[in-house]
Design an enzyme around this catalytic site. Structure first.
Site, PDB file in Angstrom:
ATOM      1  N   GLY A  12       0.849  -1.197   0.000  1.00  0.00           N
ATOM      2  CA  GLY A  12       0.000   0.000   0.000  1.00  0.00           C
ATOM      3  C   GLY A  12       0.881   1.242   0.000  1.00  0.00           C
ATOM      4  N   THR A  14       1.527   3.421  -2.181  1.00  0.00           N
ATOM      5  CA  THR A  14       1.074   4.633  -2.864  1.00  0.00           C
ATOM      6  C   THR A  14      -0.098   5.273  -2.122  1.00  0.00           C
ATOM      7  OG1 THR A  14      -0.512   3.375  -4.191  1.00  0.00           O
ATOM      8  CG2 THR A  14       1.690   3.662  -5.125  1.00  0.00           C
ATOM      9  N   ASP A  16      -2.661   6.747   1.083  1.00  0.00           N
ATOM     10  CA  ASP A  16      -2.746   7.951   1.902  1.00  0.00           C
ATOM     11  C   ASP A  16      -1.928   7.807   3.193  1.00  0.00           C
ATOM     12  OD1 ASP A  16      -4.159  10.437   2.844  1.00  0.00           O
ATOM     13  OD2 ASP A  16      -4.926   9.013   4.323  1.00  0.00           O
ATOM     14  N   ALA A  18       0.606   5.823   3.867  1.00  0.00           N
ATOM     15  CA  ALA A  18       2.039   5.762   3.591  1.00  0.00           C
ATOM     16  C   ALA A  18       2.584   7.176   3.370  1.00  0.00           C
ATOM     17  CB  ALA A  18       2.297   4.886   2.365  1.00  0.00           C
ATOM     18  N   ARG A  46      -0.555  -1.453  -6.636  1.00  0.00           N
ATOM     19  CA  ARG A  46      -0.929  -1.949  -7.963  1.00  0.00           C
ATOM     20  C   ARG A  46      -0.303  -1.174  -9.112  1.00  0.00           C
ATOM     21  NH1 ARG A  46      -7.179  -2.108  -6.874  1.00  0.00           N
ATOM     22  NH2 ARG A  46      -6.416  -0.235  -5.878  1.00  0.00           N
ATOM     23  N   LYS A 148      -5.414  -0.905  11.519  1.00  0.00           N
ATOM     24  CA  LYS A 148      -6.788  -1.196  11.901  1.00  0.00           C
ATOM     25  C   LYS A 148      -7.674  -1.106  10.668  1.00  0.00           C
ATOM     26  CE  LYS A 148      -8.880   3.225  12.722  1.00  0.00           C
ATOM     27  NZ  LYS A 148      -9.690   4.081  13.539  1.00  0.00           N
ATOM     28  N   ASP A 177      -2.435   0.640  16.967  1.00  0.00           N
ATOM     29  CA  ASP A 177      -3.527   1.505  17.423  1.00  0.00           C
ATOM     30  C   ASP A 177      -2.824   2.825  17.686  1.00  0.00           C
ATOM     31  OD1 ASP A 177      -5.287   3.043  18.970  1.00  0.00           O
ATOM     32  OD2 ASP A 177      -6.353   1.236  19.592  1.00  0.00           O
ATOM     33  N   HIS A 178      -2.977   3.778  16.769  1.00  0.00           N
ATOM     34  CA  HIS A 178      -2.076   4.938  16.858  1.00  0.00           C
ATOM     35  C   HIS A 178      -2.317   5.775  18.118  1.00  0.00           C
ATOM     36  CE1 HIS A 178      -5.486   6.838  14.831  1.00  0.00           C
ATOM     37  NE2 HIS A 178      -5.046   7.955  15.342  1.00  0.00           N
ATOM     38  N   GLU A 216     -14.776  14.779  17.822  1.00  0.00           N
ATOM     39  CA  GLU A 216     -14.265  15.353  16.589  1.00  0.00           C
ATOM     40  C   GLU A 216     -15.216  16.441  16.130  1.00  0.00           C
ATOM     41  OE1 GLU A 216     -12.829  12.382  13.529  1.00  0.00           O
ATOM     42  OE2 GLU A 216     -13.668  11.049  15.035  1.00  0.00           O
ATOM     43  N   HIS A 240      -9.547   2.333  20.210  1.00  0.00           N
ATOM     44  CA  HIS A 240      -8.923   3.425  20.976  1.00  0.00           C
ATOM     45  C   HIS A 240      -9.484   3.563  22.399  1.00  0.00           C
ATOM     46  CE1 HIS A 240      -7.587   4.169  17.000  1.00  0.00           C
ATOM     47  NE2 HIS A 240      -8.652   4.842  16.599  1.00  0.00           N
ATOM     48  N   LYS A 342     -12.817  19.532  18.742  1.00  0.00           N
ATOM     49  CA  LYS A 342     -12.012  18.322  18.604  1.00  0.00           C
ATOM     50  C   LYS A 342     -11.176  18.209  19.864  1.00  0.00           C
ATOM     51  CE  LYS A 342      -8.124  16.469  15.928  1.00  0.00           C
ATOM     52  NZ  LYS A 342      -8.482  15.053  16.046  1.00  0.00           N
TER      53      LYS A 342
HETATM   54  P1  NAD Z   1      -5.531   3.975   0.466  1.00  0.00           P
HETATM   55  O1  NAD Z   1      -6.786   3.567  -0.198  1.00  0.00           O
HETATM   56  O2  NAD Z   1      -5.081   5.382   0.358  1.00  0.00           O
HETATM   57  O3  NAD Z   1      -4.338   3.067  -0.033  1.00  0.00           O
HETATM   58  C1  NAD Z   1      -4.489   1.700  -0.274  1.00  0.00           C
HETATM   59  C2  NAD Z   1      -3.246   1.120  -0.929  1.00  0.00           C
HETATM   60  O4  NAD Z   1      -3.480  -0.257  -1.223  1.00  0.00           O
HETATM   61  C3  NAD Z   1      -2.854   1.779  -2.235  1.00  0.00           C
HETATM   62  O5  NAD Z   1      -1.442   1.874  -2.259  1.00  0.00           O
HETATM   63  C4  NAD Z   1      -3.326   0.759  -3.302  1.00  0.00           C
HETATM   64  O6  NAD Z   1      -2.567   0.794  -4.474  1.00  0.00           O
HETATM   65  C5  NAD Z   1      -3.118  -0.533  -2.584  1.00  0.00           C
HETATM   66  N1  NAD Z   1      -3.973  -1.631  -3.080  1.00  0.00           N
HETATM   67  C6  NAD Z   1      -5.328  -1.686  -3.061  1.00  0.00           C
HETATM   68  N2  NAD Z   1      -5.754  -2.856  -3.615  1.00  0.00           N
HETATM   69  C7  NAD Z   1      -4.656  -3.560  -3.954  1.00  0.00           C
HETATM   70  C8  NAD Z   1      -4.423  -4.850  -4.536  1.00  0.00           C
HETATM   71  N3  NAD Z   1      -5.436  -5.656  -4.886  1.00  0.00           N
HETATM   72  N4  NAD Z   1      -3.144  -5.253  -4.732  1.00  0.00           N
HETATM   73  C9  NAD Z   1      -2.125  -4.447  -4.397  1.00  0.00           C
HETATM   74  N5  NAD Z   1      -2.269  -3.231  -3.841  1.00  0.00           N
HETATM   75  C10 NAD Z   1      -3.517  -2.779  -3.624  1.00  0.00           C
HETATM   76  O7  NAD Z   1      -5.688   3.533   1.996  1.00  0.00           O
HETATM   77  P2  NAD Z   1      -5.008   4.185   3.312  1.00  0.00           P
HETATM   78  O8  NAD Z   1      -5.829   5.329   3.748  1.00  0.00           O
HETATM   79  O9  NAD Z   1      -3.581   4.402   3.070  1.00  0.00           O
HETATM   80  O10 NAD Z   1      -5.251   3.041   4.406  1.00  0.00           O
HETATM   81  C11 NAD Z   1      -4.502   1.831   4.448  1.00  0.00           C
HETATM   82  C12 NAD Z   1      -4.806   1.105   5.754  1.00  0.00           C
HETATM   83  O11 NAD Z   1      -4.496   1.942   6.850  1.00  0.00           O
HETATM   84  C13 NAD Z   1      -6.260   0.705   5.963  1.00  0.00           C
HETATM   85  O12 NAD Z   1      -6.302  -0.499   6.697  1.00  0.00           O
HETATM   86  C14 NAD Z   1      -6.813   1.827   6.821  1.00  0.00           C
HETATM   87  O13 NAD Z   1      -7.924   1.415   7.580  1.00  0.00           O
HETATM   88  C15 NAD Z   1      -5.619   2.102   7.692  1.00  0.00           C
HETATM   89  N6  NAD Z   1      -5.592   3.429   8.287  1.00  0.00           N
HETATM   90  C16 NAD Z   1      -5.436   4.557   7.509  1.00  0.00           C
HETATM   91  C17 NAD Z   1      -5.366   5.798   8.095  1.00  0.00           C
HETATM   92  C18 NAD Z   1      -5.143   7.042   7.274  1.00  0.00           C
HETATM   93  O14 NAD Z   1      -4.943   8.081   7.873  1.00  0.00           O
HETATM   94  N7  NAD Z   1      -5.164   6.968   5.961  1.00  0.00           N
HETATM   95  C19 NAD Z   1      -5.483   5.927   9.486  1.00  0.00           C
HETATM   96  C20 NAD Z   1      -5.635   4.785  10.260  1.00  0.00           C
HETATM   97  C21 NAD Z   1      -5.688   3.545   9.647  1.00  0.00           C
END
Ligand code: NAD
Length: 484
Positions: A12, A14, A16, A18, A46, A148, A177-178, A216, A240, A342
């Site tokens: 993942g 690419t 949000d 990351a 992907r 999570k 669990d941040h 929030e 949390h 918040k």
């Molecule tokens: P996102 O949708 O922005 O990113 C998902 C990633 O998964 C992308 O890089 C996408 O290319 C990849 N992906 C999706 N399907 C795929 C497949 N079949 N094969 C390979 N790669 C695939 O999601 P995000 O917001 O980064 O969240 C990721 C995880 O983190 C989730 O479990 C989310 O609940 C958790 N999370 C996110 C946040 C946040 O602030 N964004 C906060 C807490 C928890």
């Protein structure tokens, strides 16, 4: 020399999370010397990206943090990209080759951290391939970091856990669990166990009630699609809030290490009184959903929500941890969206003195407030003599706020958690048994709520939730201490 040697593989890469959290946190660890030359990161997702493009994306994500181009370029030179589809076995084979090459190139000693920053429905499959395609090594450590939500109820969490545990033993699974990475949440243990005045009083003989607020001001924003399948109970309480409850009510650990601390947290969550009948649940838990106001849409008018949605955007409840020290102490919790402010804060309300010799009617109970967010600090409310002729008491506040400089230097939750994972310290990650007991508690409520349509919407944006939340405390002769 704090340098850690490891290969990160981010699934993942690419996404949000990351970009917003992981890359900046890795860069901070680099600036502080925890990562130097002996680390590499493989990002997978992907899309077909080149290493060069990926490095530019990573560089962009840290643009507010670096002062020198050279440092940023050196840092991103450790990043590699691999296009990847979760169920394509060929992709794991190329990943394995790349991982081994980088291991040699950077002398990483076979240490690997697999960060699953993807939809939880892929967690099981990825863990399996990591094992079957030999991406886990046999000469270093292998740690699986997962985001999570861990399941959507106890049954699905158990299935997921069974799958993961086939390939990764519990001690190598780091469930994020941040909230556990937040400075003032970590401070709970220091306050409780580092001060005789608090450790002596931290029980049902001296504490009247505990109040936890995670509010929030925003609505569901773009997450409505996910939120419709979750709701506040799953999204905030199961993880949390129950983690905070465990930290507040666990018995003192024998020592401050992950094994001892998690053992006590598990016991606290095991002691959580599970409500079973609909009557008990309705007596102790209330829910809400925000209405619209002016140009702010109500939850049911948001994009991707049902016009008769029964999903709660607010929860308040009273729970009990039935252990020796906490039975009979109501723990009030509340969380919601579109609330007045918040904030994350914990109020520990102590019992009044056994007899009030001053005959002052307004004397307030002592209260310790732990401000987690956005302010970070402590406040202790005590009674003292009012500076006036005659003899009257008044409440005064002994207050400590982290100053701006300290606050600026507080590592971000993800930075701390990534460092903990590098060091193999699982204190601030949730153990499977904690997840297990939390779902058991939440499922009982969810089950009743799913069967009974609620009278939604029932609160206005900019308030602290529906009236039933205040009534929940009023029934016990209490009130929410935090009332902005
Ligand atoms: P996102 O949708 O922005 O990113 C998902 C990633 O998964 C992308 O890089 C996408 O290319 C990849 N992906 C999706 N399907 C795929 C497949 N079949 N094969 C390979 N790669 C695939 O999601 P995000 O917001 O980064 O969240 C990721 C995880 O983190 C989730 O479990 C989310 O609940 C958790 N999370 C996110 C946040 C946040 O602030 N964004 C906060 C807490 C928890």
């Amino acid at each position: 020399n704090n340098e850690q040697k490891a290969l990160f593989i981010i699934f993942g890469g690419t996404g949000d999370l990351a970009k917003r959290k992981l890359y900046p946190s890795l860069f901070r660890l680099y600036q502080k010397g925890y990562l130097q030359n002996k680390f590499a990161v493989i990002g997978t997702a992907r899309r077909e990206w080149s290493d060069e493009h990926y490095r530019n994306v990573v560089k962009e994500s840290i643009k507010d943090l670096y002062l020198s181009e050279k440092v940023a370029d050196d840092f991103v030179s450790h990043f590699y990209y691999q296009a990847h589809h979760v169920s394509d076995v060929e992709h794991y084979k190329t990943l394995q080759k790349l991982a081994d090459e980088l291991d040699k190139k950077y002398a990483l000693c076979g240490n690997r951290l697999f960060y699953l920053a993807m939809s939880p429905r892929f967690f099981g499959e990825i863990s399996r391939y990591l094992k079957t395609e030999n991406i886990v090594t046999d000469h270093g450590y292998n740690r699986l970091i997962i985001e999570k939500p861990f399941g959507r109820d106890l049954a699905s969490a158990q299935i997921l856990n069974k799958e993961i545990e086939k390939y990764f033993p519990e001690e190598s699974v780091f469930r994020i669990d941040h909230y556990l990475g937040k400075e003032m949440i970590q401070n709970i243990s220091a306050i409780r166990f580092g001060n005789n005045i608090f450790s002596a009083l931290w029980n049902n003989r001296y504490i009247d009630n505990i109040q936890i607020t995670l509010s929030e001001a925003l609505g569901v924003e773009e997450r409505a699609g996910y939120y419709e399948t979750a709701g506040a109970l799953r999204d905030m309480v199961q993880n949390h809030i129950l983690q905070i409850v465990a930290l507040l009510t666990m018995n003192a650990p024998i020592s401050f290490n992950d094994v001892d601390i998690r053992r006590e947290k598990i016991s606290a969550l095991k002691a959580l009184k599970v409500y079973s009948t609909p009557e008990e649940i309705n007596e102790n838990f209330v829910r809400g959903q925000y209405a619209g106001l002016g140009d702010m849409k109500g939850y049911r008018e948001e994009k991707d929500t049902a016009e008769d949605s029964n999903i709660e955007t607010f929860v308040a409840g009273k729970l009990y941890v039935d252990n020796m020290n906490f039975s009979d102490v109501p723990i009030y919790i509340r969380t919601g969206k579109r609330m007045a402010v918040k904030t994350t804060r914990i109020d520990i309300v102590f019992k009044q003195v056994p007899t009030n010799i001053f005959k002052d009617s307004g004397m307030q109970a002592n209260m310790l407030t732990i401000n987690v967010d956005p302010q970070e600090g402590l406040n202790l409310r005590i009674n003292a003599k009012e500076v006036k002729p005659g003899f009257h008491t008044e409440s005064i506040n002994l207050s400590h706020l982290h100053d701006i400089e300290t606050k600026e230097n507080i590592p971000e939750a993800y930075e701390k958690l990534l460092l903990d994972a590098l060091l193999g310290d699982a204190t601030n990650f949730t153990h499977w048994e904690e997840v297990n007991y939390s779902w058991r508690f939440v499922d009982a409520i969810r089950h009743v709520w799913d069967l009974e349509p609620a009278d939604f919407p029932n609160y206005l944006p900019g308030t602290m939730g529906p009236k039933c939340s205040d009534e929940l405390l009023a029934k016990d002769g209490n009130h929410w201490e935090f009332n902005p």
